[in-house]
Design an enzyme around this catalytic site. Structure first.
Site, PDB file in Angstrom:
ATOM      1  N   ASP A  81      10.456 -19.273  -0.954  1.00  0.00           N
ATOM      2  CA  ASP A  81      10.351 -20.030   0.305  1.00  0.00           C
ATOM      3  C   ASP A  81      11.651 -20.790   0.520  1.00  0.00           C
ATOM      4  O   ASP A  81      12.207 -21.354  -0.420  1.00  0.00           O
ATOM      5  CB  ASP A  81       9.159 -21.003   0.258  1.00  0.00           C
ATOM      6  CG  ASP A  81       8.729 -21.439   1.651  1.00  0.00           C
ATOM      7  OD1 ASP A  81       7.595 -21.115   2.057  1.00  0.00           O
ATOM      8  OD2 ASP A  81       9.547 -22.090   2.359  1.00  0.00           O
ATOM      9  N   GLY A 120      -2.629 -15.757  13.752  1.00  0.00           N
ATOM     10  CA  GLY A 120      -2.182 -14.818  12.708  1.00  0.00           C
ATOM     11  C   GLY A 120      -0.918 -14.082  13.099  1.00  0.00           C
ATOM     12  O   GLY A 120       0.137 -14.294  12.521  1.00  0.00           O
ATOM     13  N   CYS A 167     -16.152 -18.573  -0.053  1.00  0.00           N
ATOM     14  CA  CYS A 167     -16.761 -17.507  -0.830  1.00  0.00           C
ATOM     15  C   CYS A 167     -17.138 -16.404   0.148  1.00  0.00           C
ATOM     16  O   CYS A 167     -17.899 -16.642   1.078  1.00  0.00           O
ATOM     17  CB  CYS A 167     -18.008 -18.084  -1.500  1.00  0.00           C
ATOM     18  SG  CYS A 167     -18.910 -16.917  -2.439  1.00  0.00           S
ATOM     19  N   TYR A 181       9.700 -18.300  11.508  1.00  0.00           N
ATOM     20  CA  TYR A 181      10.617 -17.635  10.576  1.00  0.00           C
ATOM     21  C   TYR A 181      11.995 -18.309  10.602  1.00  0.00           C
ATOM     22  O   TYR A 181      12.518 -18.661  11.657  1.00  0.00           O
ATOM     23  CB  TYR A 181      10.757 -16.175  10.984  1.00  0.00           C
ATOM     24  CG  TYR A 181      11.336 -15.287   9.903  1.00  0.00           C
ATOM     25  CD1 TYR A 181      10.528 -14.744   8.915  1.00  0.00           C
ATOM     26  CD2 TYR A 181      12.697 -14.983   9.879  1.00  0.00           C
ATOM     27  CE1 TYR A 181      11.045 -13.920   7.930  1.00  0.00           C
ATOM     28  CE2 TYR A 181      13.231 -14.162   8.901  1.00  0.00           C
ATOM     29  CZ  TYR A 181      12.392 -13.631   7.929  1.00  0.00           C
ATOM     30  OH  TYR A 181      12.919 -12.815   6.955  1.00  0.00           O
ATOM     31  N   GLY A 224       1.161 -23.073   4.391  1.00  0.00           N
ATOM     32  CA  GLY A 224      -0.260 -23.408   4.405  1.00  0.00           C
ATOM     33  C   GLY A 224      -1.141 -22.284   3.885  1.00  0.00           C
ATOM     34  O   GLY A 224      -2.003 -22.490   3.035  1.00  0.00           O
ATOM     35  N   MET A 225      -0.932 -21.094   4.418  1.00  0.00           N
ATOM     36  CA  MET A 225      -1.725 -19.941   3.988  1.00  0.00           C
ATOM     37  C   MET A 225      -1.058 -19.249   2.810  1.00  0.00           C
ATOM     38  O   MET A 225      -1.683 -18.947   1.797  1.00  0.00           O
ATOM     39  CB  MET A 225      -1.837 -18.927   5.129  1.00  0.00           C
ATOM     40  CG  MET A 225      -2.571 -19.419   6.338  1.00  0.00           C
ATOM     41  SD  MET A 225      -4.316 -19.088   6.177  1.00  0.00           S
ATOM     42  CE  MET A 225      -4.933 -20.654   5.759  1.00  0.00           C
TER      43      MET A 225
END
Ligand code: NAD
Length: 552
Positions: A197, A493, A411, A274, A177-178
């Site tokens: 990946d 995170g 932005c 992971y 996703g990120m």
């Protein structure tokens, strides 16, 4: 009827257009953004209510999702919904300028804040992992992280490569996703890109949304493509299916040293994120359920091996940095004693921006019409003609970014700019220049809203890395100021035990009420970033405080 049409699990669709389904635009905005987080184009796994970042969810169960929707449809302007780890638990009496939704996700008393304890509670249905923008309903797909990643790669280019990333090879792991923003950010910054990946479906998603150029299962093919592109200075991005540790090992064997090296596998979660080296995706899934202890052990060992290779490449000259997934900590636990020789990306590249109150400001067009984003882009360019960096970004984004779900834009804007932009958007709505209200928010990864000692607050000048009073002050300031929904999370995170952070989203619906709320919230929120950094002793933050007349 509404549920049938827009929220028939696992198919979630945000309504578009100028018509209200809820009783007011504030609740409608929360409703649309909640559904947007879960819609197919945006969420990584809608059936599990997983939006991104390993297991980051928008609601705890499908029943909770349904109940959230039902409550939002009926919510009055003097009520606020309370959400506890993805479950709606009650409504409180408030007022029209208060947040419509108050969210707390994944919070645990510090002594108990471990993945083991958390996972046990999760299994018992008592808690949910909210990541950052998953549980706070302002995830906007890979674009959300795109500019931040672009800023980071560009800052690395400025610092080490005289601002020119052509002929430079950037290697990384994780295209989820990120992490999926990395290929596009790298090519926008001019580099040649190789991303690895284990899950081909994740790379396919990046191909479908034009975030990556090419995909292969074959290491030799990927190598040939990127070496050729690097030689000719072509900004090409290649996704290779495989284990990142294996691929780094092969690069070392082949004497190929990337110019830039980082990682965005979901290392923050050694069990549900992971994938250990040597396991297929199927085997990993099975082992996860059958023997979580063994899985975690293998995961930590693989991360140690992975980081061992990163350290070797760092020695050989790769500009190597940790990209906010807590890989170093788990590699250290897995036996790689030197893991923290790799610097974190915030102290390396981002902190100077935080000192200006800058961070990932974003907005979405609730109309669903991409033209509305074009109108906001153009209006911003007119508002800040001197900001050539922003104008270049907006032009590139307009050309290269495919929208996922409701059209949106990110932005990085700082103190002063955010308030002006918010008021401008409200005016565009009021004057009918866009077709429906606009929602403004940001990531929790922001200047004044996070305590995360291995990421946003790593190596603070005064050693205050782990103090989480700051995100709480941010939450309270945004609640008092009148954001439309606010959230306080733990573990985003970098995982459970390692971070606490606050989020806010605010609606521009063209009203005077919105003007008042925008003026307060979009002033206070970046100001918190300046207060935080000025207090820690950063001189540029102190100068900025003076420039903006902030009362320290
Ligand atoms: P995600 O779960 O959507 O994607 C992670 C990807 O890593 C998956 O596609 C998975 O297949 C892949 N992967 C796992 N093990 C692997 C291995 N051994 N080899 C190769 N690939 C492997 O997560 P995401 O949303 O992309 O986030 C990635 C990480 O970055 C998370 O740890 C997240 O917390 C962190 N993050 C960083 C930032 C930032 O600003 N730097 C922001 C948000 C999240």
């Amino acid at each position: 009827e509404f549920i049938q049409k827009y929220a028939n699990h696992p198919t979630y669709i945000p309504p578009r257009g100028p018509e209200l389904h809820a009783k007011n635009w504030q609740a409608e905005a929360a409703l649309r953004m909640f559904l947007n987080n879960l819609t197919d184009e945006v969420a990584e796994a809608p059936a599990d209510l997983v939006v991104y970042g390993g297991t980051g969810q928008a609601a705890r169960t499908p029943e909770d999702a349904r109940k959230i929707i039902e409550v939002l449809l009926e919510l009055e302007e003097d009520e606020s919904l309370l959400v506890q780890s993805g479950k709606p638990v009650g409504k409180v009496r408030t007022h029209a300028e208060a947040p419509r939704v108050l969210i707390a996700n994944s919070n645990l008393v510090p002594h108990w804040a471990t993945w083991e304890y958390f996972n046990d509670l999760r299994k018992r249905g008592l808690i949910m992992y909210g990541q950052m923008t998953a549980g706070s309903w302002i995830y906007i797909g890979s674009q959300g992280i795109l500019q931040g990643t672009y800023e980071t790669f560009a800052a690395c280019g400025d610092k080490y490569f005289k601002g020119d990333l052509r002929h430079k090879l950037l290697v990384t792991g994780g295209l989820g996703g990120m992490g999926g923003a990395q290929p596009l950010a790298a090519t926008m910054a001019g580099a040649t890109f190789l991303g690895v990946d284990v899950d081909p479906a994740r790379i396919q998603k990046r191909l479908d949304t034009r975030y990556i150029d090419k995909m292969t299962h074959d290491y030799e093919e990927a190598k040939a493509w990127v070496l050729e592109a690097q030689k000719t200075g072509q900004a090409l991005s290649v996704g290779l299916v495989g284990d990142i540790g294996d691929v780094l090992g092969k690069l070392i064997e082949d004497n190929i040293t990337p110019d830039i090296l980082t990682d965005q596998t979901s290392a923050h979660d050694p069990l549900n994120g992971y994938v250990p080296n040597g396991l297929t995706l199927e085997q990993a899934k099975e082992l996860r359920h059958q023997d979580p202890t063994k899985y975690k052990e293998l995961s930590l060992k693989s991360m140690a091996r992975h980081v061992g290779f990163m350290l070797e490449l760092q020695q050989r000259g790769s500009k190597t940095f940790d990209y906010g997934n807590n890989l170093r900590e788990f590699a250290q636990q897995g036996g790689e004693a030197n893991a923290f020789n790799i610097p974190g990306f915030v102290p390396e590249y981002i902190r100077p921006l935080f000192c200006e109150g800058k961070g990932p400001f974003r907005w979405a067009a609730l109309s669903g019409d991409p033209e509305d984003i074009r109108v906001t882009d153009e209006a911003l360019k007119e508002l800040f003609p001197e900001n050539t960096h922003m104008i270049k970004w907006l032009d590139e984004a307009h050309e290269k970014v495919a929208f996922q779900g409701l059209p949106c834009r990110i932005c990085w804007l700082g103190m002063g700019e955010r308030e002006k932009a918010g008021l401008l958007f409200n005016q565009l709505v009021r004057e009918g220049k866009v077709k429906a209200p606009i929602v403004i928010g940001r990531d929790h990864l922001d200047c004044g809203s996070v305590a995360s000692p291995y990421r946003e607050t790593e190596g603070m000048k005064d050693g205050s890395d782990a103090i989480s009073d700051w995100p709480l002050l941010n939450l309270m300031a945004n609640t008092a100021g009148g954001a439309t929904w606010v959230s306080f999370h733990h573990g985003g995170g970098v995982g459970i035990g390692y971070s606490q952070h606050a989020g806010m989203v605010i609606l521009a619906d063209g009203t005077e009420r919105a003007d008042r709320c925008l003026r307060r919230v979009l002033y206070n929120d970046p100001a918190l970033g300046i207060f935080r950094h000025a207090d820690a002793g950063y001189e540029t933050a102190q100068e900025n405080a003076r420039e903006f007349g902030l009362e320290l």
